[in-house]
Design a protein around this motif. Structure first.
Motif, PDB file in Angstrom:
ATOM      1  N   GLY A   1      11.684  20.754 -28.867  1.00  0.00           N
ATOM      2  CA  GLY A   1      11.143  20.948 -27.529  1.00  0.00           C
ATOM      3  C   GLY A   1       9.697  21.374 -27.516  1.00  0.00           C
ATOM      4  O   GLY A   1       9.193  21.856 -26.494  1.00  0.00           O
ATOM      5  N   SER A   2       8.982  21.190 -28.637  1.00  0.00           N
ATOM      6  CA  SER A   2       7.571  21.581 -28.679  1.00  0.00           C
ATOM      7  C   SER A   2       6.708  20.591 -27.922  1.00  0.00           C
ATOM      8  O   SER A   2       7.070  19.430 -27.714  1.00  0.00           O
ATOM      9  CB  SER A   2       7.096  21.718 -30.126  1.00  0.00           C
ATOM     10  OG  SER A   2       7.296  20.519 -30.838  1.00  0.00           O
ATOM     11  N   SER A   3       5.532  21.020 -27.528  1.00  0.00           N
ATOM     12  CA  SER A   3       4.664  20.250 -26.643  1.00  0.00           C
ATOM     13  C   SER A   3       3.858  19.207 -27.407  1.00  0.00           C
ATOM     14  O   SER A   3       3.460  19.425 -28.555  1.00  0.00           O
ATOM     15  CB  SER A   3       3.704  21.191 -25.911  1.00  0.00           C
ATOM     16  OG  SER A   3       2.749  20.459 -25.159  1.00  0.00           O
ATOM     17  N   VAL A   4       3.618  18.068 -26.741  1.00  0.00           N
ATOM     18  CA  VAL A   4       2.666  17.072 -27.241  1.00  0.00           C
ATOM     19  C   VAL A   4       1.530  16.928 -26.221  1.00  0.00           C
ATOM     20  O   VAL A   4       0.952  15.858 -26.059  1.00  0.00           O
ATOM     21  CB  VAL A   4       3.345  15.712 -27.508  1.00  0.00           C
ATOM     22  CG1 VAL A   4       4.313  15.815 -28.671  1.00  0.00           C
ATOM     23  CG2 VAL A   4       4.048  15.176 -26.253  1.00  0.00           C
ATOM     24  N   HIS A   5       1.203  18.048 -25.567  1.00  0.00           N
ATOM     25  CA  HIS A   5       0.215  18.034 -24.485  1.00  0.00           C
ATOM     26  C   HIS A   5      -1.128  17.471 -24.940  1.00  0.00           C
ATOM     27  O   HIS A   5      -1.744  16.666 -24.229  1.00  0.00           O
ATOM     28  CB  HIS A   5       0.026  19.444 -23.933  1.00  0.00           C
ATOM     29  CG  HIS A   5      -1.069  19.557 -22.925  1.00  0.00           C
ATOM     30  ND1 HIS A   5      -0.937  19.132 -21.613  1.00  0.00           N
ATOM     31  CD2 HIS A   5      -2.352  20.033 -23.041  1.00  0.00           C
ATOM     32  CE1 HIS A   5      -2.071  19.342 -20.973  1.00  0.00           C
ATOM     33  NE2 HIS A   5      -2.940  19.890 -21.802  1.00  0.00           N
ATOM     34  N   ASP A   6      -1.604  17.885 -26.105  1.00  0.00           N
ATOM     35  CA  ASP A   6      -2.918  17.436 -26.555  1.00  0.00           C
ATOM     36  C   ASP A   6      -2.960  15.918 -26.718  1.00  0.00           C
ATOM     37  O   ASP A   6      -3.931  15.270 -26.315  1.00  0.00           O
ATOM     38  CB  ASP A   6      -3.287  18.100 -27.878  1.00  0.00           C
ATOM     39  CG  ASP A   6      -3.592  19.580 -27.715  1.00  0.00           C
ATOM     40  OD1 ASP A   6      -3.725  20.044 -26.561  1.00  0.00           O
ATOM     41  OD2 ASP A   6      -3.687  20.278 -28.748  1.00  0.00           O
ATOM     42  N   GLN A   7      -1.910  15.345 -27.299  1.00  0.00           N
ATOM     43  CA  GLN A   7      -1.873  13.888 -27.449  1.00  0.00           C
ATOM     44  C   GLN A   7      -1.750  13.195 -26.100  1.00  0.00           C
ATOM     45  O   GLN A   7      -2.325  12.129 -25.883  1.00  0.00           O
ATOM     46  CB  GLN A   7      -0.707  13.484 -28.356  1.00  0.00           C
ATOM     47  CG  GLN A   7      -0.902  13.860 -29.808  1.00  0.00           C
ATOM     48  CD  GLN A   7      -0.279  15.209 -30.138  1.00  0.00           C
ATOM     49  OE1 GLN A   7      -0.095  16.061 -29.269  1.00  0.00           O
ATOM     50  NE2 GLN A   7       0.049  15.398 -31.402  1.00  0.00           N
ATOM     51  N   SER A   8      -1.010  13.793 -25.176  1.00  0.00           N
ATOM     52  CA  SER A   8      -0.900  13.214 -23.835  1.00  0.00           C
ATOM     53  C   SER A   8      -2.252  13.165 -23.135  1.00  0.00           C
ATOM     54  O   SER A   8      -2.605  12.168 -22.494  1.00  0.00           O
ATOM     55  CB  SER A   8       0.095  14.025 -22.986  1.00  0.00           C
ATOM     56  OG  SER A   8       1.395  13.959 -23.528  1.00  0.00           O
TER      57      SER A   8
ATOM     58  N   VAL B   1       9.858  13.955 -24.536  1.00  0.00           N
ATOM     59  CA  VAL B   1       8.662  13.650 -25.307  1.00  0.00           C
ATOM     60  C   VAL B   1       8.309  12.185 -25.103  1.00  0.00           C
ATOM     61  O   VAL B   1       9.137  11.296 -25.296  1.00  0.00           O
ATOM     62  CB  VAL B   1       8.878  13.914 -26.805  1.00  0.00           C
ATOM     63  CG1 VAL B   1       7.677  13.449 -27.618  1.00  0.00           C
ATOM     64  CG2 VAL B   1       9.148  15.393 -27.045  1.00  0.00           C
ATOM     65  N   LEU B   2       7.069  11.937 -24.701  1.00  0.00           N
ATOM     66  CA  LEU B   2       6.506  10.594 -24.681  1.00  0.00           C
ATOM     67  C   LEU B   2       5.238  10.646 -25.522  1.00  0.00           C
ATOM     68  O   LEU B   2       4.284  11.337 -25.178  1.00  0.00           O
ATOM     69  CB  LEU B   2       6.185  10.144 -23.254  1.00  0.00           C
ATOM     70  CG  LEU B   2       5.410   8.824 -23.127  1.00  0.00           C
ATOM     71  CD1 LEU B   2       6.113   7.673 -23.804  1.00  0.00           C
ATOM     72  CD2 LEU B   2       5.136   8.510 -21.652  1.00  0.00           C
ATOM     73  N   LEU B   3       5.246   9.914 -26.636  1.00  0.00           N
ATOM     74  CA  LEU B   3       4.129   9.947 -27.568  1.00  0.00           C
ATOM     75  C   LEU B   3       3.636   8.531 -27.823  1.00  0.00           C
ATOM     76  O   LEU B   3       4.428   7.646 -28.185  1.00  0.00           O
ATOM     77  CB  LEU B   3       4.560  10.598 -28.882  1.00  0.00           C
ATOM     78  CG  LEU B   3       3.474  10.807 -29.932  1.00  0.00           C
ATOM     79  CD1 LEU B   3       2.425  11.813 -29.439  1.00  0.00           C
ATOM     80  CD2 LEU B   3       4.085  11.303 -31.243  1.00  0.00           C
ATOM     81  N   GLU B   4       2.340   8.329 -27.592  1.00  0.00           N
ATOM     82  CA  GLU B   4       1.711   7.043 -27.897  1.00  0.00           C
ATOM     83  C   GLU B   4       1.478   6.958 -29.405  1.00  0.00           C
ATOM     84  O   GLU B   4       0.928   7.878 -30.002  1.00  0.00           O
ATOM     85  CB  GLU B   4       0.384   6.929 -27.139  1.00  0.00           C
ATOM     86  CG  GLU B   4      -0.302   5.594 -27.299  1.00  0.00           C
ATOM     87  CD  GLU B   4      -1.617   5.542 -26.536  1.00  0.00           C
ATOM     88  OE1 GLU B   4      -2.120   4.429 -26.292  1.00  0.00           O
ATOM     89  OE2 GLU B   4      -2.152   6.624 -26.168  1.00  0.00           O
ATOM     90  N   ASN B   5       1.894   5.852 -30.004  1.00  0.00           N
ATOM     91  CA  ASN B   5       1.859   5.728 -31.458  1.00  0.00           C
ATOM     92  C   ASN B   5       0.464   5.330 -31.953  1.00  0.00           C
ATOM     93  O   ASN B   5       0.277   4.304 -32.603  1.00  0.00           O
ATOM     94  CB  ASN B   5       2.902   4.702 -31.922  1.00  0.00           C
ATOM     95  CG  ASN B   5       3.249   4.854 -33.389  1.00  0.00           C
ATOM     96  OD1 ASN B   5       3.268   5.968 -33.905  1.00  0.00           O
ATOM     97  ND2 ASN B   5       3.538   3.754 -34.056  1.00  0.00           N
TER      98      ASN B   5
END
Length: 330
Positions: free
Chosen positions: A300-307, A122-126
């Motif tokens: 393991g859920s996706s953060v595709h929309d934020q990416s 997971v890579l999430l921009e804050n």
């Protein structure tokens, strides 16, 4: 995507003010996260952070990334250091919550997101404000026709001048106002108007002695003709808000980006012969994004929309730089 065993053990890479005021309190309060270590180039500051938020040890950056008992990294380093250290954290097998902006350009952002995908991390921009419930409420009201057909969106985030030594005035470290304040109205425009947003024109005010962007304005447009007027900077009075002008009304949302947890946000709605104020419930946007990050890493859920939003935001920043008129100021 790989999942970790809970709670998520988080190391902190850097001791920025935003970490002290907002993100570390949220991480410490979240039942799904555990602060495991703090890395700082200033040992005294690192010890102060560790003691305040219950982290058991203070380490150097490389030592923290090599630690096997750390699952994830929160990275609040200056903007222009993000790309290097986010990549190192991902290659060390850590999930990453990185302060905005993720990087200073679209190519670097794409590379980091691709690296995270390849590592199953997971890579999430804050970017925190979309996690406040007021925005979902406003978006529903727009969809329900609260202002008729939306014609124009305005977003603004400005702050007063900072001390000359502040790292935001060094474009090689802090990146300037476009990266620091500009991402708020840009991301808000993407949130409310969708990803198909084209930059038509921009003005950037540049401090001549440092080359840093200190303020600016962006004009953008959707394919359907909805315009976006986005203002940002660090040479104004403090303003943070959004306005939505439609065929039959206007909505004004104050404190759109920075409401503290106890604040009940206020929305003003104006139509012909009608004025009302709607008070939204208080919400903790930092607590919400921390829980979202932890859930994604642990399940393991996706953060595709934020990416995808981070990708589009970075491309808009590149487009602003390409088309902008630059005005040098003292």
């Amino acid at each position: 995507m790989a999942a970790a065993q809970g709670p998520l053990r988080v190391g902190v890479l850097g001791c920025a003010d935003i970490a002290w005021r907002r993100t570390l309190p949220a991480l410490a309060a979240c039942p799904d996260t555990e602060l495991a270590a703090v890395a700082s180039r200033d040992e005294a500051k690192g010890k102060r952070f560790a003691a305040a938020f219950g982290a058991p040890r203070v380490q150097g950056y490389e030592e923290l990334l090599a630690a096997r008992d750390i699952d994830a990294v929160y990275l609040p380093l200056p903007a222009m250091m993000h790309a290097h250290w986010v990549a190192k954290a991902l290659r060390a097998g850590k999930h990453v919550l990185a302060e905005k902006p993720l990087t200073g350009d679209a190519k670097s952002t794409d590379e980091l997101l691709a690296l995270a995908d390849s590592q199953g991390l997971v890579l999430l921009e804050n970017v925190v404000f979309p996690h406040h419930s007021q925005h979902a409420r406003v978006r529903r009201m727009l969809a329900d026709g609260a202002v008729g057909e939306l014609k124009d969106f305005t977003g603004v985030f400005t702050i007063p001048p900072l001390p000359d030594e502040n790292m935001r005035y060094d474009p090689d470290i802090g990146g300037g106002a476009l990266l620091d304040m500009g991402v708020y109205p840009i991301r808000a425009a993407l949130y409310y108007l969708g990803p198909a947003l084209d930059v038509l024109h921009a003005v950037l005010r540049i401090r001549s002695r440092t080359g840093a962007v200190i303020s600016g304005r962006i004009l953008a447009c959707t394919p359907g003709g909805v315009t976006a007027d986005l203002a940002f900077g660090m040479e104004h009075s403090y303003r943070t808000g959004c306005a939505f002008a439609g065929s039959s009304g206007l909505m004004l949302l104050d404190r759109a980006f920075t409401p503290p947890p106890p604040l009940q946000p206020l929305l003003r709605v104006e139509r012909q012969d009608h004025r009302e104020e709607i008070t939204f419930p208080a919400d903790d946007q930092f607590g919400n994004i921390v829980r979202h990050f932890a859930h994604a890493a642990l399940t393991g859920s996706s953060v595709h929309d934020q990416s995808e939003m981070s990708r589009r935001q970075a491309r808009i920043i590149d487009d602003v730089r390409r088309v902008a008129v630059r005005i040098e100021v003292p």
